[in-house]
Design a protein around this motif. Structure first.
Motif, PDB file in Angstrom:
ATOM      1  N   PHE A 144      65.609  -3.662  21.599  1.00 33.95           N
ATOM      2  CA  PHE A 144      64.372  -3.054  21.120  1.00 33.95           C
ATOM      3  C   PHE A 144      64.532  -2.594  19.673  1.00 33.95           C
ATOM      4  N   ASP A 145      63.384  -2.322  19.030  1.00 34.24           N
ATOM      5  CA  ASP A 145      63.436  -1.725  17.697  1.00 34.24           C
ATOM      6  C   ASP A 145      63.870  -0.262  17.824  1.00 34.24           C
ATOM      7  N   LEU A 146      64.156   0.365  16.679  1.00 33.05           N
ATOM      8  CA  LEU A 146      64.734   1.703  16.673  1.00 33.05           C
ATOM      9  C   LEU A 146      63.816   2.730  17.327  1.00 33.05           C
ATOM     10  N   PHE A 147      62.512   2.700  16.997  1.00 35.25           N
ATOM     11  CA  PHE A 147      61.599   3.692  17.550  1.00 35.25           C
ATOM     12  C   PHE A 147      61.499   3.568  19.072  1.00 35.25           C
ATOM     13  N   THR A 148      61.408   2.333  19.570  1.00 31.80           N
ATOM     14  CA  THR A 148      61.327   2.128  21.025  1.00 31.80           C
ATOM     15  C   THR A 148      62.606   2.595  21.706  1.00 31.80           C
ATOM     16  N   THR A 149      63.741   2.288  21.092  1.00 30.66           N
ATOM     17  CA  THR A 149      65.022   2.726  21.656  1.00 30.66           C
ATOM     18  C   THR A 149      65.105   4.246  21.725  1.00 30.66           C
ATOM     19  N   MET A 150      64.700   4.915  20.649  1.00 32.23           N
ATOM     20  CA  MET A 150      64.710   6.373  20.638  1.00 32.23           C
ATOM     21  C   MET A 150      63.776   6.940  21.698  1.00 32.23           C
ATOM     22  N   SER A 151      62.633   6.317  21.893  1.00 30.44           N
ATOM     23  CA  SER A 151      61.662   6.791  22.890  1.00 30.44           C
ATOM     24  C   SER A 151      62.198   6.616  24.301  1.00 30.44           C
ATOM     25  N   ILE A 152      62.817   5.471  24.570  1.00 31.18           N
ATOM     26  CA  ILE A 152      63.373   5.221  25.907  1.00 31.18           C
ATOM     27  C   ILE A 152      64.486   6.216  26.213  1.00 31.18           C
ATOM     28  N   LEU A 153      65.342   6.458  25.222  1.00 30.87           N
ATOM     29  CA  LEU A 153      66.409   7.435  25.422  1.00 30.87           C
ATOM     30  C   LEU A 153      65.850   8.840  25.626  1.00 30.87           C
ATOM     31  N   ALA A 154      64.740   9.155  24.944  1.00 34.92           N
ATOM     32  CA  ALA A 154      64.108  10.470  25.131  1.00 34.92           C
ATOM     33  C   ALA A 154      63.565  10.603  26.555  1.00 34.92           C
ATOM     34  N   ILE A 155      62.958   9.540  27.084  1.00 35.26           N
ATOM     35  CA  ILE A 155      62.458   9.564  28.461  1.00 35.26           C
ATOM     36  C   ILE A 155      63.621   9.751  29.430  1.00 35.26           C
ATOM     37  N   TYR A 156      64.696   9.006  29.213  1.00 42.26           N
ATOM     38  CA  TYR A 156      65.880   9.125  30.071  1.00 42.26           C
ATOM     39  C   TYR A 156      66.403  10.558  30.076  1.00 42.26           C
ATOM     40  N   ASN A 157      66.518  11.140  28.891  1.00 43.02           N
ATOM     41  CA  ASN A 157      67.094  12.480  28.792  1.00 43.02           C
ATOM     42  C   ASN A 157      66.153  13.565  29.292  1.00 43.02           C
ATOM     43  N   ALA A 158      64.841  13.313  29.210  1.00 43.86           N
ATOM     44  CA  ALA A 158      63.890  14.263  29.802  1.00 43.86           C
ATOM     45  C   ALA A 158      64.090  14.324  31.316  1.00 43.86           C
ATOM     46  N   ILE A 159      64.340  13.162  31.927  1.00 46.69           N
ATOM     47  CA  ILE A 159      64.621  13.133  33.368  1.00 46.69           C
ATOM     48  C   ILE A 159      65.968  13.795  33.651  1.00 46.69           C
ATOM     49  N   PHE A 160      66.930  13.571  32.748  1.00 45.61           N
ATOM     50  CA  PHE A 160      68.265  14.137  32.939  1.00 45.61           C
ATOM     51  C   PHE A 160      68.234  15.663  32.998  1.00 45.61           C
ATOM     52  N   VAL A 161      67.435  16.292  32.145  1.00 44.62           N
ATOM     53  CA  VAL A 161      67.389  17.762  32.109  1.00 44.62           C
ATOM     54  C   VAL A 161      66.283  18.324  33.013  1.00 44.62           C
ATOM     55  N   PHE A 162      65.558  17.459  33.706  1.00 41.24           N
ATOM     56  CA  PHE A 162      64.440  17.929  34.521  1.00 41.24           C
ATOM     57  C   PHE A 162      64.860  18.970  35.565  1.00 41.24           C
ATOM     58  N   PRO A 163      65.985  18.784  36.287  1.00 42.84           N
ATOM     59  CA  PRO A 163      66.398  19.835  37.234  1.00 42.84           C
ATOM     60  C   PRO A 163      66.600  21.187  36.565  1.00 42.84           C
ATOM     61  N   LEU A 164      67.120  21.196  35.338  1.00 42.83           N
ATOM     62  CA  LEU A 164      67.313  22.446  34.618  1.00 42.83           C
ATOM     63  C   LEU A 164      65.968  23.082  34.279  1.00 42.83           C
ATOM     64  N   ILE A 165      64.991  22.245  33.924  1.00 44.08           N
ATOM     65  CA  ILE A 165      63.651  22.736  33.624  1.00 44.08           C
ATOM     66  C   ILE A 165      63.000  23.299  34.880  1.00 44.08           C
ATOM     67  N   VAL A 166      63.215  22.643  36.010  1.00 43.00           N
ATOM     68  CA  VAL A 166      62.646  23.124  37.276  1.00 43.00           C
ATOM     69  C   VAL A 166      63.198  24.501  37.615  1.00 43.00           C
ATOM     70  N   LEU A 167      64.512  24.677  37.454  1.00 40.23           N
ATOM     71  CA  LEU A 167      65.114  25.982  37.732  1.00 40.23           C
ATOM     72  C   LEU A 167      64.534  27.053  36.819  1.00 40.23           C
TER      73      LEU A 167
END
Length: 222
Positions: A144-167
């Motif tokens: 992917f291009d840089l912006f798409t790659t950054m966006s996909i990684l942001a989505i991944y990391n939002a899910i990664f920290v989601f349990p912390l946000i829930v707490l």
């Protein structure tokens, strides 16, 4: 990109079952006026994990661009290695989990220091972040291009920290009444978390290995 996200979201959910960050977040929520520190901790984890993933993707993209004839074989070889390691780690997870390790708590609790603690803890765990590496391998393969790659990684990391946000959300919504609930969640995580994680790691490892075998036979799954 939708098919890639369908592949990455379950991996990110698996990766979010991180006992270290969860334990630290629960500790932070037990301290006086914990919201700013908890937010700083989540930000430290998110930004560092996202930046580390982006650095690996960019480095891998540069490597594959210099080896135009090798990328498919190289990517599937890397996937095979990750799959085998996931399988081994998952199979031995319960054995290694018998020796519980106490999470090191930040000695000081200023907002900046808590942010840096989240960042340092994330960097410390990054070399063993096998689900993230599996996700990064698939992102690199997609080119992917840089912006798409950054966006996909942001989505991944939002899910990664989601349990912390829930707490954190439970604490904000329930206040002091959330203490017992959070403790109950912590006990459930300690009781079932390793077992669930073991099954998911083994399943993901098998899936990656089967996909590599299918690629060798000319019929890749993904």
């Amino acid at each position: 990109m939708s098919s890639l996200l369908a592949y990455l979201i379950p991996i990110a959910a698996l990766d979010s079952l991180n006992p270290t960050t969860t334990a630290v977040q629960m500790y932070l929520l037990s301290t006086p006026k914990p919201v700013p520190r908890s937010v700083a901790f989540i930000a430290g984890v998110f930004i560092t994990y996202w930046a580390a993933g982006l650095a690996v993707v960019l480095g891998a993209n540069r490597l594959t661009s210099n080896l135009p004839g090798l990328p498919p074989l190289l990517m599937y070889t890397l996937q095979l290695v990750i799959g085998i390691v996931l399988l081994i780690v998952g199979w031995n997870l319960n054995k290694s989990a018998t020796k519980s390790q106490e999470v090191k708590r930040p000695a000081r609790l200023t907002i900046v220091q808590t942010f840096l603690f989240g960042s340092a803890a994330t960097l410390w765990d990054f070399p063993t972040a096998l689900p993230y590496l599996a996700a990064i391998e698939r992102i690199v393969r997609s080119q992917f291009d840089l912006f798409t790659t950054m966006s996909i990684l942001a989505i991944y990391n939002a899910i990664f920290v989601f349990p912390l946000i829930v707490l954190l959300g439970l604490y904000i919504y329930l206040g002091e009444r959330s203490v017992n609930l959070i403790q109950a969640i912590n006990q459930s995580v300690q009781k079932w978390g390793q077992k669930i994680l073991r099954v998911l790691l083994i399943g993901l490892g098998i899936l990656l290995i089967v996909d590599c075998i299918a690629f060798a036979l000319g019929r890749p799954i993904f």
